[in-house]
Structure formats: C-alpha cells, structure tokens
Scaffold this motif. Structure first.
Motif, PDB file in Angstrom:
ATOM      1  N   ALA A 104       0.837  -1.207   0.000  1.00 39.65           N
ATOM      2  CA  ALA A 104       0.000   0.000   0.000  1.00 39.65           C
ATOM      3  C   ALA A 104       0.868   1.252   0.000  1.00 39.65           C
ATOM      4  CB  ALA A 104      -0.946   0.006   1.205  1.00 39.65           C
ATOM      5  N   ALA A 105       1.946   1.243   0.774  1.00 36.94           N
ATOM      6  CA  ALA A 105       2.854   2.392   0.798  1.00 36.94           C
ATOM      7  C   ALA A 105       3.473   2.608  -0.581  1.00 36.94           C
ATOM      8  CB  ALA A 105       3.938   2.197   1.853  1.00 36.94           C
ATOM      9  N   ALA A 106       3.841   1.517  -1.258  1.00 34.07           N
ATOM     10  CA  ALA A 106       4.428   1.629  -2.599  1.00 34.07           C
ATOM     11  C   ALA A 106       3.404   2.157  -3.601  1.00 34.07           C
ATOM     12  CB  ALA A 106       4.971   0.271  -3.053  1.00 34.07           C
ATOM     13  N   ALA A 107       2.163   1.706  -3.495  1.00 30.73           N
ATOM     14  CA  ALA A 107       1.108   2.202  -4.392  1.00 30.73           C
ATOM     15  C   ALA A 107       0.888   3.696  -4.175  1.00 30.73           C
ATOM     16  CB  ALA A 107      -0.189   1.426  -4.167  1.00 30.73           C
ATOM     17  N   MET A 108       0.873   4.111  -2.931  1.00 29.11           N
ATOM     18  CA  MET A 108       0.699   5.539  -2.623  1.00 29.11           C
ATOM     19  C   MET A 108       1.871   6.341  -3.192  1.00 29.11           C
ATOM     20  SD  MET A 108      -1.357   7.726  -1.061  1.00 29.11           S
ATOM     21  CE  MET A 108      -2.223   7.136   0.357  1.00 29.11           C
ATOM     22  N   ARG A 109       3.098   5.860  -3.000  1.00 31.63           N
ATOM     23  CA  ARG A 109       4.284   6.548  -3.537  1.00 31.63           C
ATOM     24  C   ARG A 109       4.208   6.656  -5.052  1.00 31.63           C
ATOM     25  NH1 ARG A 109       7.054   3.881   0.301  1.00 31.63           N
ATOM     26  NH2 ARG A 109       7.599   2.183  -1.090  1.00 31.63           N
ATOM     27  N   ARG A 110       3.779   5.590  -5.717  1.00 27.16           N
ATOM     28  CA  ARG A 110       3.689   5.587  -7.175  1.00 27.16           C
ATOM     29  C   ARG A 110       2.703   6.657  -7.649  1.00 27.16           C
ATOM     30  NH1 ARG A 110       3.388   0.386  -7.997  1.00 27.16           N
ATOM     31  NH2 ARG A 110       1.145   0.225  -7.783  1.00 27.16           N
ATOM     32  N   VAL A 111       1.543   6.731  -7.023  1.00 24.97           N
ATOM     33  CA  VAL A 111       0.539   7.722  -7.415  1.00 24.97           C
ATOM     34  C   VAL A 111       1.041   9.135  -7.127  1.00 24.97           C
ATOM     35  CG1 VAL A 111      -1.771   8.614  -6.929  1.00 24.97           C
ATOM     36  CG2 VAL A 111      -1.403   6.151  -7.166  1.00 24.97           C
ATOM     37  N   LEU A 112       1.610   9.351  -5.959  1.00 31.54           N
ATOM     38  CA  LEU A 112       2.083  10.696  -5.610  1.00 31.54           C
ATOM     39  C   LEU A 112       3.254  11.120  -6.493  1.00 31.54           C
ATOM     40  CD1 LEU A 112       1.710  10.488  -1.745  1.00 31.54           C
ATOM     41  CD2 LEU A 112       0.248  11.741  -3.349  1.00 31.54           C
ATOM     42  N   ALA A 113       4.091  10.180  -6.894  1.00 33.18           N
ATOM     43  CA  ALA A 113       5.172  10.504  -7.826  1.00 33.18           C
ATOM     44  C   ALA A 113       4.598  10.940  -9.169  1.00 33.18           C
ATOM     45  CB  ALA A 113       6.103   9.301  -7.997  1.00 33.18           C
ATOM     46  N   GLU A 114       3.522  10.303  -9.609  1.00 30.62           N
ATOM     47  CA  GLU A 114       2.859  10.702 -10.852  1.00 30.62           C
ATOM     48  C   GLU A 114       2.265  12.106 -10.717  1.00 30.62           C
ATOM     49  OE1 GLU A 114       2.121   8.880 -14.228  1.00 30.62           O
ATOM     50  OE2 GLU A 114       4.115   8.890 -13.332  1.00 30.62           O
ATOM     51  N   VAL A 115       1.636  12.382  -9.592  1.00 25.95           N
ATOM     52  CA  VAL A 115       1.085  13.729  -9.363  1.00 25.95           C
ATOM     53  C   VAL A 115       2.211  14.754  -9.410  1.00 25.95           C
ATOM     54  CG1 VAL A 115      -0.024  15.239  -7.668  1.00 25.95           C
ATOM     55  CG2 VAL A 115      -0.933  12.939  -8.066  1.00 25.95           C
ATOM     56  N   SER A 116       3.298  14.478  -8.726  1.00 19.17           N
ATOM     57  CA  SER A 116       4.437  15.398  -8.723  1.00 19.17           C
ATOM     58  C   SER A 116       4.965  15.604 -10.145  1.00 19.17           C
ATOM     59  CB  SER A 116       5.540  14.859  -7.819  1.00 19.17           C
ATOM     60  OG  SER A 116       6.676  15.680  -7.879  1.00 19.17           O
ATOM     61  N   ARG A 117       5.032  14.543 -10.907  1.00 24.55           N
ATOM     62  CA  ARG A 117       5.555  14.612 -12.282  1.00 24.55           C
ATOM     63  C   ARG A 117       4.711  15.526 -13.161  1.00 24.55           C
ATOM     64  NH1 ARG A 117       4.296  12.566 -16.977  1.00 24.55           N
ATOM     65  NH2 ARG A 117       2.688  11.165 -16.182  1.00 24.55           N
ATOM     66  N   VAL A 118       3.386  15.452 -13.032  1.00 29.44           N
ATOM     67  CA  VAL A 118       2.522  16.233 -13.928  1.00 29.44           C
ATOM     68  C   VAL A 118       2.287  17.660 -13.443  1.00 29.44           C
ATOM     69  CG1 VAL A 118       1.394  14.175 -14.845  1.00 29.44           C
ATOM     70  CG2 VAL A 118       0.293  15.454 -12.966  1.00 29.44           C
ATOM     71  N   LEU A 119       2.734  17.985 -12.223  1.00 31.97           N
ATOM     72  CA  LEU A 119       2.602  19.356 -11.727  1.00 31.97           C
ATOM     73  C   LEU A 119       3.690  20.256 -12.300  1.00 31.97           C
ATOM     74  CD1 LEU A 119       1.836  19.301  -7.896  1.00 31.97           C
ATOM     75  CD2 LEU A 119       0.444  20.292  -9.702  1.00 31.97           C
ATOM     76  N   ARG A 120       3.299  21.442 -12.688  1.00 30.28           N
ATOM     77  CA  ARG A 120       4.273  22.450 -13.121  1.00 30.28           C
ATOM     78  C   ARG A 120       5.016  22.998 -11.903  1.00 30.28           C
ATOM     79  NH1 ARG A 120      -0.298  24.662 -16.751  1.00 30.28           N
ATOM     80  NH2 ARG A 120       0.238  23.659 -18.717  1.00 30.28           N
ATOM     81  N   PRO A 121       6.213  23.548 -12.090  1.00 35.48           N
ATOM     82  CA  PRO A 121       6.881  24.224 -10.981  1.00 35.48           C
ATOM     83  C   PRO A 121       5.965  25.318 -10.422  1.00 35.48           C
ATOM     84  CG  PRO A 121       8.389  23.934 -12.819  1.00 35.48           C
ATOM     85  CD  PRO A 121       7.017  23.532 -13.318  1.00 35.48           C
ATOM     86  N   GLY A 122       5.844  25.350  -9.120  1.00 36.98           N
ATOM     87  CA  GLY A 122       4.939  26.295  -8.469  1.00 36.98           C
ATOM     88  C   GLY A 122       3.517  25.788  -8.400  1.00 36.98           C
ATOM     89  N   GLY A 123       3.248  24.635  -9.035  1.00 34.82           N
ATOM     90  CA  GLY A 123       1.905  24.066  -9.042  1.00 34.82           C
ATOM     91  C   GLY A 123       1.502  23.546  -7.679  1.00 34.82           C
ATOM     92  N   CYS A 124       0.231  23.280  -7.541  1.00 35.88           N
ATOM     93  CA  CYS A 124      -0.354  22.937  -6.256  1.00 35.88           C
ATOM     94  C   CYS A 124      -1.104  21.612  -6.344  1.00 35.88           C
ATOM     95  CB  CYS A 124      -1.311  24.070  -5.881  1.00 35.88           C
ATOM     96  SG  CYS A 124      -1.870  24.033  -4.211  1.00 35.88           S
ATOM     97  N   PHE A 125      -0.831  20.724  -5.410  1.00 34.81           N
ATOM     98  CA  PHE A 125      -1.591  19.489  -5.273  1.00 34.81           C
ATOM     99  C   PHE A 125      -2.461  19.635  -4.040  1.00 34.81           C
ATOM    100  CE2 PHE A 125      -1.318  14.933  -3.548  1.00 34.81           C
ATOM    101  CZ  PHE A 125      -2.523  14.571  -4.127  1.00 34.81           C
ATOM    102  N   ILE A 126      -3.763  19.451  -4.216  1.00 41.00           N
ATOM    103  CA  ILE A 126      -4.726  19.583  -3.128  1.00 41.00           C
ATOM    104  C   ILE A 126      -5.369  18.221  -2.914  1.00 41.00           C
ATOM    105  CG2 ILE A 126      -6.849  20.707  -2.355  1.00 41.00           C
ATOM    106  CD1 ILE A 126      -6.080  23.004  -4.350  1.00 41.00           C
TER     107      ILE A 126
END
Length: 167
Positions: free
Chosen positions: A85-107
């Motif tokens: 579960a921790a690995a699945a969460m890391r994988r998803v959050l890494a994808e979110v980080s990847r698609v965010l622009r610099p200065g972008g916001c994840f809510i």
C-alpha cells in the motif's frame, strides 16, 4: 477518480473553465461526458492514477477528493501500512508530482488524519512543501475532514521531512 461527483462541474460554474477529470471506469467517464456535454471546458479521460498519460509539468493544480483513500482501503492498521500500500501511494504521488508544473499545487481532501496521511505526502523526492488544515462545522459529534496542500518547488519543513522518512 472523479467518479460521478459534480465537483468538476461546480468548479466550471465557479469560473474554472479548463478542468480535466479522470476515472478508471470507462462507463463513469462516458456518463460524465454525456451529463456535462454542454460544458466545453470540461474534459474527461479514462485513466489509471498510477500511470497518468499526461506529459510532465502539464497542470497548475491537481485536486483529489478521496481517491487516494482507495489505495489504503484494505489496510487493517493505519499506523502500520503494508509495504504494498505504501508503494502504491508513492507511485501515485510521484505521478502527481511529475505532472505538476513548478509552483503548481496538489490539493488532497480526505477524512485521513494528519498522523496517518502526512508521512505519505512528506517525501522529499516529490519536491513539494506540505500544509494541512482540519475542516468541519465545529459540531463535536461531526466528522472532520482534512485539506492537504502541497506546493511544487517549495521545501518541506524539517518536521514534515522527518515524518516522510518513517515510511
């Protein structure tokens, strides 16, 4: 996973006219496309949150409401999340980080309390800061929900970085 929530449409009605919503279910996305066909700024895509099909730095904001909770739904002890579960969460959050622009916001909006959720968000590899707030109507018998805001390109506070190293 947008599901059949009206949130995307509500954002559109508030003036956010460039909204992309995803869900794993093709039937759900087809229904949402049909329901909101009159809103040209709303886009719908069938997609897995673990492997987003968007280019790097595509979005100013990524918003999730309860989607990440699905990754932990089978966990029996929130204090000791399984490695899977921790690995699945890391994988998803890494994808979110990847698609965010610099200065972008994840809510992230969830019922998950900070002592359970912050260690997942507070990974230095994601390259974002972390803030949270409890929300609710103040009624002692009511459930509170939590709003987490991560800003890409800002550092984690040392206390949060230490939480992230626990996983």
């Amino acid at each position: 996973g947008c599901g059949n929530s009206a949130l995307s449409h509500d954002l559109h009605e508030l003036g956010y006219t460039d909204v992309t919503s995803i869900d794993f279910s093709a039937a759900c996305i087809a229904a949402m496309r049909a329901r909101y066909a009159r809103c040209p700024g709303l886009r719908w895509a069938v997609m897995d949150i673990r492997a987003l099909a968007f280019p790097d730095a595509s979005f100013d904001v990524v918003l999730e409401k309860g989607t990440l909770d699905v990754l932990l739904v089978e966990e029996t002890d929130p204090w000791h999340v399984s490695p899977q579960a921790a690995a699945a969460m890391r994988r998803v959050l890494a994808e979110v980080s990847r698609v965010l622009r610099p200065g972008g916001c994840f809510i992230s909006i969830t019922f998950a309390q900070p002592h359970f959720r912050k260690p997942h968000y507070a990974q230095e590899a994601f390259g974002w800061s972390l803030r949270h707030a409890a929300c609710g109507d103040g009624d002692a018998g009511a459930f509170h929900y939590f709003l987490y805001v991560m800003r890409k390109g800002q550092p984690l506070e040392p206390r949060d970085a230490a939480l992230g190293r626990r996983l």
